[in-house]
Design an enzyme around this catalytic site. Sequence first.
Site, PDB file in Angstrom:
ATOM      1  N   LYS A  81     -11.583  -4.592  -5.811  1.00  0.00           N
ATOM      2  CA  LYS A  81     -12.391  -3.398  -6.006  1.00  0.00           C
ATOM      3  C   LYS A  81     -11.528  -2.197  -6.365  1.00  0.00           C
ATOM      4  O   LYS A  81     -12.020  -1.197  -6.837  1.00  0.00           O
ATOM      5  CB  LYS A  81     -13.293  -3.115  -4.805  1.00  0.00           C
ATOM      6  N   LYS A 113       0.818  -1.207   0.000  1.00  0.00           N
ATOM      7  CA  LYS A 113       0.000   0.000   0.000  1.00  0.00           C
ATOM      8  C   LYS A 113       0.851   1.255   0.000  1.00  0.00           C
ATOM      9  O   LYS A 113       0.490   2.254  -0.608  1.00  0.00           O
ATOM     10  CB  LYS A 113      -0.967   0.025   1.190  1.00  0.00           C
ATOM     11  N   LYS A 129      -5.977 -11.369  -8.095  1.00  0.00           N
ATOM     12  CA  LYS A 129      -7.298 -11.490  -7.485  1.00  0.00           C
ATOM     13  C   LYS A 129      -8.228 -10.391  -8.027  1.00  0.00           C
ATOM     14  O   LYS A 129      -7.767  -9.279  -8.283  1.00  0.00           O
ATOM     15  CB  LYS A 129      -7.124 -11.298  -5.972  1.00  0.00           C
TER      16      LYS A 129
END
Length: 333
Positions: free
Chosen positions: A200, A115, A197
Amino acid sequence: MNKDQKVLYSGMQATGNLTLGNYLGALKNWVGLADEYECYYGVMDLHSLTVRQKPAEFRAHARELMTIYIAAGIDPEKNVLYLQSSVPCHAELAWILNCFTYMGELQRMTQFKDKSARHADNVNAGLFTYPVLMASDILLYQADVVPVGKDQLQHLEITRDIAQRFNSIYGDVFTVPEPYVGKIGARVMSLQDPSKKMSKSDENPNASIYLMDDPDTIRRKCRRAITDSEATIAYRDEQPGLKNLFDIYCACTEKTPDEAVREFSGCGYGQVKEAVSEAVIGILKPLQDRVRELQKDRSYLDQVMKTNAERAHDTANRTLRKVKKKVGLTDIR
Ligand code: TRP
């Protein structure tokens, strides 16, 4: 609630639009766990603040996620469904546990590394201590089991470490949680890159099917899904795009991969994609209708959020008071 039941805790961040992956991989499998466990599911809005949010949109998303939990069939009377920020104990325990967590441990978290690379302009302290807040979520409810995806296992591991460290100093305060090993959901991959994966936060809107996508959008995304040039119907790692489509199909129809392969033998990929989109529409359409129905009744959701926050607070506060007493903070009541 039955006091002999084990406690199960999970939650999702209140950011962005949920995908079919969130539904098939998590939500769908949460339904019914309340028969066996005392279940708590949070809408993790404090975690979402680690990334800058637009206030009005963020508030709407948190509410929508709560609606989706209920629409998916998680009964707010048999389960405790609540907004993380509506139970102040989370932030309070997180502070205390920050003081029992080492910089080195947090620096090793792969999600922090990922992140901070992705949001290089906003590597804030919240992003760094994110795992401590997550540990607080779980430990406040004395959870025995936590259903999480592979990507969250490291967070569960640090939760266990923090709990054990605290217990070794102060005695048995926290239940040390285990990963939930029951029927686990499908791992749904990106439609555009089956090595990743479905997420969103994917920038390519064709990579993910969102829970609120309309039927035409779902059909279009399935049609554009990446497959391969082998043109054979098989369920195997060498054909990851097709395998992913079969996984989605099977999760929606409760069929096994063998059954699916037999059903489509001799078909072209176009026919598989068409069947996948109809299967997805078949499960998302009723969910979407329920979401819209629930959204019409603001007062119902307000009341659910309020009573459930109180229920969550009762449990969480019991743990927090014990912790404060153990560490020597003054209880003035
Ligand atoms: N970090 C989790 C995720 O992104 C969300 C989360 C926050 C969570 N607190 C939790 C999941 C506690 C399980 C238990 O998916």
